[in-house]
Design a protein around this motif. Structure first.
Motif, mmCIF file in Angstrom:
data_model
loop_
_atom_site.group_PDB
_atom_site.id
_atom_site.type_symbol
_atom_site.label_atom_id
_atom_site.label_comp_id
_atom_site.label_asym_id
_atom_site.label_seq_id
_atom_site.Cartn_x
_atom_site.Cartn_y
_atom_site.Cartn_z
ATOM 1 N N UNK A 114 0.927 -0.974 0.143
ATOM 2 C CA UNK A 114 -0.016 0.280 -0.064
ATOM 3 C C UNK A 114 1.285 1.325 -0.233
ATOM 4 N N UNK A 115 2.119 1.359 0.630
ATOM 5 C CA UNK A 115 2.812 2.373 0.590
ATOM 6 C C UNK A 115 3.521 2.258 -0.021
ATOM 7 N N UNK A 116 3.765 1.692 -1.218
ATOM 8 C CA UNK A 116 4.660 1.490 -2.248
ATOM 9 C C UNK A 116 3.702 1.881 -3.612
ATOM 10 N N UNK A 117 2.363 0.998 -3.048
ATOM 11 C CA UNK A 117 1.450 1.879 -3.994
ATOM 12 C C UNK A 117 0.937 4.266 -4.174
ATOM 13 N N UNK A 118 0.935 3.545 -2.912
ATOM 14 C CA UNK A 118 0.599 5.356 -2.521
ATOM 15 C C UNK A 118 1.345 6.230 -3.142
ATOM 16 N N UNK A 119 3.126 5.185 -2.924
ATOM 17 C CA UNK A 119 3.955 6.316 -3.389
ATOM 18 C C UNK A 119 3.542 6.565 -5.106
ATOM 19 N N UNK A 120 3.764 5.786 -6.060
ATOM 20 C CA UNK A 120 3.332 5.567 -7.462
ATOM 21 C C UNK A 120 2.171 6.327 -7.868
ATOM 22 N N UNK A 121 1.655 6.874 -6.945
ATOM 23 C CA UNK A 121 0.470 6.966 -7.885
ATOM 24 C C UNK A 121 0.554 8.991 -7.329
ATOM 25 N N UNK A 122 1.205 9.161 -6.482
ATOM 26 C CA UNK A 122 1.707 10.294 -6.246
ATOM 27 C C UNK A 122 3.474 10.855 -6.824
#
Length: 372
Positions: free
Chosen positions: A357-365
């Motif tokens: 979830x952290x990785x996806x949030x960073x990628x979306x940002x």
């Protein structure tokens, strides 16, 4: 134009079957075929209870048919939820029960009602028995009880409502469920699809099981595919008045729950510690993920309120849902883009591990900032 596969002088399918678009499951690989981290099907990131895995692996006799009535599994469910086992019917996943409900109570000339952005199986279930699917307007992607009631006609026979809803995650509480039921004619079957109910805090339960216990026209369906982590075993169950259970038992598949599924299901029901750990993990990670998404509101990302194990994100800025979907695939994740369900502006993302979830949030940002 002739239907696909139709030739002259051959059996012709019913016209209403031709209107069905086959269910599209969540993908697990990229366009090039490489495996991706799958956050498209709302599977449990904690896997399966160790007790259930052990029971599934125990020596069984595959040459023998399973118990056709799943008696021990129904008793386990009845003991857990305070339901008489004879008021429980088992299905090959809850999907089988949803289809059986429409088949038992609707047909040609009848209507099956559900809310816009409801589970895609409802349309299939309606058309499969020759009924007409009717879609009630939503309220900001969620259930609008008034719109549902206003859409009821003299031809309405079945109303489907997922609570929490898939794919939006929306949820309505006990009073709204009761108001919906009170507003329906007694001859209309209300099917409350609770595939994600175990993710809701117990104090916020919508009262569906109590309604099924006290009403003649309510069927509640649940599944082992989500919080129990047994999606591969295809176990669903439903409860309602004895007459409803009797009708579904008449037309369900014989021996529809396999030997391993029954064994694993009984053990899974006994391991409520795993269920609670899964619920708390989901709550914690969903809360963190939503907060990270809300911080991207200035880039046009809006996470919709969810009580399930996924979050639907609306994209209204320069970063589109399609571009985010493609970008996350390049990053190693498969999520659910939903143009086929009228949601081309949205992505549904299953709650995974904290790292995912952290990785996806960073990628979306990163993608959102690059799109400006």
């Amino acid at each position: 134009m002739s239907p696909v596969g139709e030739v002259a002088d051959a059996p012709r399918p019913k016209e209403w079957i031709l209107g069905i678009h086959a269910y599209v499951p969540g993908k697990s690989a990229g366009k090039d075929g490489r495996p991706l981290i799958k956050l498209s099907a709302n599977e449990n990131p904690l896997g399966t209870s160790a007790q259930a895995l052990a029971a599934r692996a125990a020596p069984l006799a595959p040459s023998l048919y399973p118990d056709p009535d799943s008696k021990d599994l129904r008793k386990a469910l009845g003991d857990l939820h305070g339901i008489a086992p004879e008021r429980i019917v088992m299905g090959t996943g809850s999907d089988e029960l949803l289809n059986l409900a429409a088949q038992a109570y609707a047909g040609v000339g009848d209507e099956v009602l559900y809310v816009r952005f409801g589970f895609s199986v409802y349309d299939i279930a309606a058309r499969r028995c020759g009924a007409t699917p009717v879609v009630a307007p939503d309220r900001d992607y969620g259930t609008d009880v008034d719109a549902l009631l206003a859409s009821v006609t003299e031809r309405t026979r079945v109303v489907f409502l997922a609570n929490p809803n898939n794919p939006t995650g929306s949820y309505i509480g006990r009073s709204e469920i009761a108001r919906l039921h009170a507003g329906l004619r007694p001859d209309i079957l209300l099917v409350l699809d609770q595939a994600y109910a175990e993710y809701v805090a117990p104090e916020d339960a919508d009262g569906a099981l109590e309604l099924a216990a006290s009403s003649a026209n309510v069927l509640v369906t649940r599944t082992f595919s989500k919080i129990y982590g047994l999606a591969g075993e295809r176990i669903g169950w439903g409860t309602g008045a004895p007459a409803i259970v009797d009708m579904l038992n008449r037309i369900r598949g014989p021996f529809n729950v396999s030997l391993t599924a029954q064994a694993a299901g009984i053990a899974a029901v006994a391991d409520q510690d795993f269920v609670e750990a899964s619920r708390l993990h989901n709550l914690r990670e969903r809360t963190r993920f939503v907060a990270a998404l809300e911080a991207l509101g200035n880039h046009g990302l809006r996470p919709l309120p969810s009580e399930a194990n996924f979050v639907l994100i609306e994209f209204s800025g320069k970063l589109t849902a399609e571009a985010a979907y493609e970008g996350l695939m390049e990053h190693g994740y498969i999520t659910r883009w939903l143009p086929g369900q009228g949601l081309p502006q949205c992505l549904r993302i299953t709650i995974g591990t904290p790292e995912q979830m952290d990785d996806i949030a960073t990628a979306l940002r990163t993608m959102a900032e690059a799109a400006q």
